[in-house]
Scaffold this motif. Structure first.
Motif, PDB file in Angstrom:
ATOM      1  N   ALA A  46       0.756  -1.498   0.222  1.00  0.00           N
ATOM      2  CA  ALA A  46       0.197  -0.088  -0.386  1.00  0.00           C
ATOM      3  C   ALA A  46       0.690   1.513   0.189  1.00  0.00           C
ATOM      4  O   ALA A  46       0.392   2.441  -0.296  1.00  0.00           O
ATOM      5  CB  ALA A  46      -1.036   0.057   0.813  1.00  0.00           C
ATOM      6  N   ASP A  47       1.515   1.647   0.981  1.00  0.00           N
ATOM      7  CA  ASP A  47       2.940   2.373   0.821  1.00  0.00           C
ATOM      8  C   ASP A  47       3.536   2.427  -0.431  1.00  0.00           C
ATOM      9  O   ASP A  47       4.787   3.627  -0.454  1.00  0.00           O
ATOM     10  CB  ASP A  47       3.651   1.910   1.450  1.00  0.00           C
ATOM     11  CG  ASP A  47       4.998   1.116   2.084  1.00  0.00           C
ATOM     12  OD1 ASP A  47       4.910   0.411   0.690  1.00  0.00           O
ATOM     13  OD2 ASP A  47       6.088   1.140   2.792  1.00  0.00           O
ATOM     14  N   GLY A  48       3.699   1.979  -1.502  1.00  0.00           N
ATOM     15  CA  GLY A  48       4.610   1.733  -3.035  1.00  0.00           C
ATOM     16  C   GLY A  48       5.765   0.524  -2.760  1.00  0.00           C
ATOM     17  O   GLY A  48       6.576   1.220  -3.959  1.00  0.00           O
ATOM     18  N   ALA A  49       6.225   0.187  -1.205  1.00  0.00           N
ATOM     19  CA  ALA A  49       7.616  -0.685  -1.714  1.00  0.00           C
ATOM     20  C   ALA A  49       6.931  -1.994  -3.022  1.00  0.00           C
ATOM     21  O   ALA A  49       5.327  -2.736  -2.946  1.00  0.00           O
ATOM     22  CB  ALA A  49       7.271  -1.482  -0.137  1.00  0.00           C
ATOM     23  N   GLY A  50       7.682  -1.653  -3.582  1.00  0.00           N
ATOM     24  CA  GLY A  50       7.676  -2.912  -4.914  1.00  0.00           C
ATOM     25  C   GLY A  50       7.255  -2.717  -6.114  1.00  0.00           C
ATOM     26  O   GLY A  50       6.831  -3.002  -6.915  1.00  0.00           O
ATOM     27  N   LEU A  51       7.169  -1.432  -6.007  1.00  0.00           N
ATOM     28  CA  LEU A  51       6.324  -0.293  -7.469  1.00  0.00           C
ATOM     29  C   LEU A  51       8.295  -0.810  -7.988  1.00  0.00           C
ATOM     30  O   LEU A  51       8.844  -0.166  -7.503  1.00  0.00           O
ATOM     31  CB  LEU A  51       6.239   0.960  -6.759  1.00  0.00           C
ATOM     32  CG  LEU A  51       4.079   0.864  -7.132  1.00  0.00           C
ATOM     33  CD1 LEU A  51       4.272   2.547  -6.740  1.00  0.00           C
ATOM     34  CD2 LEU A  51       3.383   0.348  -8.095  1.00  0.00           C
ATOM     35  N   PRO A  52       7.388  -0.832  -9.549  1.00  0.00           N
ATOM     36  CA  PRO A  52       8.902  -0.574 -10.589  1.00  0.00           C
ATOM     37  C   PRO A  52       9.161   0.249 -10.729  1.00  0.00           C
ATOM     38  O   PRO A  52       8.166   1.506 -10.567  1.00  0.00           O
ATOM     39  CB  PRO A  52       8.645  -1.636 -11.479  1.00  0.00           C
ATOM     40  CG  PRO A  52       6.988  -1.088 -12.132  1.00  0.00           C
ATOM     41  CD  PRO A  52       6.473  -1.529 -10.452  1.00  0.00           C
ATOM     42  N   ARG A  53      10.244   0.269 -11.620  1.00  0.00           N
ATOM     43  CA  ARG A  53      10.627   1.755 -12.089  1.00  0.00           C
ATOM     44  C   ARG A  53       9.567   2.235 -13.568  1.00  0.00           C
ATOM     45  O   ARG A  53       9.641   0.663 -13.749  1.00  0.00           O
ATOM     46  CB  ARG A  53      11.927   1.883 -13.211  1.00  0.00           C
ATOM     47  CG  ARG A  53      13.278   2.408 -11.739  1.00  0.00           C
ATOM     48  CD  ARG A  53      14.692   1.299 -12.154  1.00  0.00           C
ATOM     49  NE  ARG A  53      15.087   1.563 -11.258  1.00  0.00           N
ATOM     50  CZ  ARG A  53      17.122   2.439 -11.094  1.00  0.00           C
ATOM     51  NH1 ARG A  53      16.645   2.886 -12.148  1.00  0.00           N
ATOM     52  NH2 ARG A  53      17.546   2.012  -9.872  1.00  0.00           N
ATOM     53  N   GLY A  54       9.429   3.357 -13.724  1.00  0.00           N
ATOM     54  CA  GLY A  54       8.606   4.138 -15.126  1.00  0.00           C
ATOM     55  C   GLY A  54       8.403   5.215 -14.676  1.00  0.00           C
ATOM     56  O   GLY A  54       7.444   5.297 -13.839  1.00  0.00           O
ATOM     57  N   ARG A  55       7.226   4.873 -15.728  1.00  0.00           N
ATOM     58  CA  ARG A  55       5.818   6.426 -15.754  1.00  0.00           C
ATOM     59  C   ARG A  55       5.718   5.860 -16.623  1.00  0.00           C
ATOM     60  O   ARG A  55       5.490   5.822 -17.681  1.00  0.00           O
ATOM     61  CB  ARG A  55       7.011   7.546 -15.303  1.00  0.00           C
ATOM     62  CG  ARG A  55       8.222   7.637 -16.417  1.00  0.00           C
ATOM     63  CD  ARG A  55       8.578   8.932 -16.195  1.00  0.00           C
ATOM     64  NE  ARG A  55       8.052  10.251 -16.101  1.00  0.00           N
ATOM     65  CZ  ARG A  55       8.895  11.478 -16.370  1.00  0.00           C
ATOM     66  NH1 ARG A  55       8.867  12.056 -16.664  1.00  0.00           N
ATOM     67  NH2 ARG A  55       7.197  13.099 -15.639  1.00  0.00           N
ATOM     68  N   GLY A  56       3.994   7.126 -16.758  1.00  0.00           N
ATOM     69  CA  GLY A  56       3.270   6.980 -17.439  1.00  0.00           C
ATOM     70  C   GLY A  56       2.534   8.292 -16.978  1.00  0.00           C
ATOM     71  O   GLY A  56       1.328   8.592 -15.844  1.00  0.00           O
ATOM     72  N   SER A  57       1.667   8.724 -18.483  1.00  0.00           N
ATOM     73  CA  SER A  57       0.952   9.912 -18.087  1.00  0.00           C
ATOM     74  C   SER A  57      -0.583   9.619 -18.586  1.00  0.00           C
ATOM     75  O   SER A  57      -0.922   8.493 -18.945  1.00  0.00           O
ATOM     76  CB  SER A  57       1.238  10.494 -19.152  1.00  0.00           C
ATOM     77  OG  SER A  57       0.978  10.829 -20.723  1.00  0.00           O
ATOM     78  N   VAL A  58      -0.933  10.003 -18.497  1.00  0.00           N
ATOM     79  CA  VAL A  58      -3.216   9.786 -18.457  1.00  0.00           C
ATOM     80  C   VAL A  58      -3.194  10.554 -20.356  1.00  0.00           C
ATOM     81  O   VAL A  58      -3.920   9.152 -19.929  1.00  0.00           O
ATOM     82  CB  VAL A  58      -3.636  11.779 -17.517  1.00  0.00           C
ATOM     83  CG1 VAL A  58      -5.099  11.363 -18.142  1.00  0.00           C
ATOM     84  CG2 VAL A  58      -3.632  11.254 -16.288  1.00  0.00           C
ATOM     85  N   ALA A  59      -2.250  10.583 -21.045  1.00  0.00           N
ATOM     86  CA  ALA A  59      -2.708  10.833 -22.342  1.00  0.00           C
ATOM     87  C   ALA A  59      -2.272   9.250 -22.969  1.00  0.00           C
ATOM     88  O   ALA A  59      -2.647   8.562 -22.938  1.00  0.00           O
ATOM     89  CB  ALA A  59      -2.086  12.054 -23.030  1.00  0.00           C
ATOM     90  N   ALA A  60      -1.728   9.249 -22.374  1.00  0.00           N
ATOM     91  CA  ALA A  60      -0.298   7.968 -22.954  1.00  0.00           C
ATOM     92  C   ALA A  60      -1.678   6.424 -22.127  1.00  0.00           C
ATOM     93  O   ALA A  60      -1.875   5.521 -22.583  1.00  0.00           O
ATOM     94  CB  ALA A  60       0.894   7.634 -22.202  1.00  0.00           C
TER      95      ALA A  60
END
Length: 183
Positions: A46-60
């Protein structure tokens, strides 16, 4: 010797023999390596531990959603053959609650986790991290939780405050806290 002992002694001996038989090695399978486990070690706390690298936009995210999600969840998350994702704001305390990502879910990170593990329904675990971040951003935008120009990564996603975050009772077990991770 009592009759009950006569019953339990053979039963106990049988259980011991069964345990011994189960301990035998049959030469099947192989030990798993960290490299073999890594593609399946995708849990996100829940705190975000384990989220991978990367990013994404609303438009994408809209592009990925239209191609991968809209057929089941509706063009704007209104639902279809699969659950409704958007709307329901303020409805939980009514006689007809509408449980959606925006009205019910307590953490945005768990939305990422679910999409990553289970979507699209016909091909789970096929989206790249950037696509999952993007779809997550888009679904959060459909629920008026992030702006149309939002770009989410691990830090930004963990910082999103969901409308119903305080609507859940925390699990008091010590092994389930926000940073509890398996060894």
């Amino acid at each position: 010797m009592s009759a009950s002992r006569l019953f339990w002694l053979p039963a106990l001996a049988g259980l011991c023999a069964l345990a011994s038989a189960q301990a035998q090695t049959y030469g099947l399978g192989q030990a798993l390596t960290a490299q073999a486990i890594a593609p399946w070690d995708i849990d996100v706390a829940a705190d975000g531990a384990g989220l991978p690298r990367g990013r994404g936009s609303v438009a994408a995210g809209k592009l990925v959603y239209d191609a991968q999600c809209a057929a089941c969840h509706g063009a704007k998350g209104e639902g279809g053959i699969a659950d409704r994702l958007a709307g329901g704001k303020g409805s939980l305390a009514t006689t007809k609650p509408v449980r959606t990502v925006g009205s019910y879910w307590p953490y945005a990170t768990t939305l990422y986790d679910f999409i990553n593990r289970a979507m699209p329904y016909t091909a789970p675990k096929t989206l790249k991290p950037e696509e999952v971040y993007a779809v997550t951003a888009y679904v959060l935008h459909l629920n008026d939780i992030v702006a149309a120009d939002a770009v989410l990564d691990a830090k930004g996603l963990a910082a999103v405050r969901m409308p119903n975050r305080d609507g859940f009772v925390a699990d008091a077990r010590p092994d389930t806290g926000p940073t509890a991770r398996r060894p």
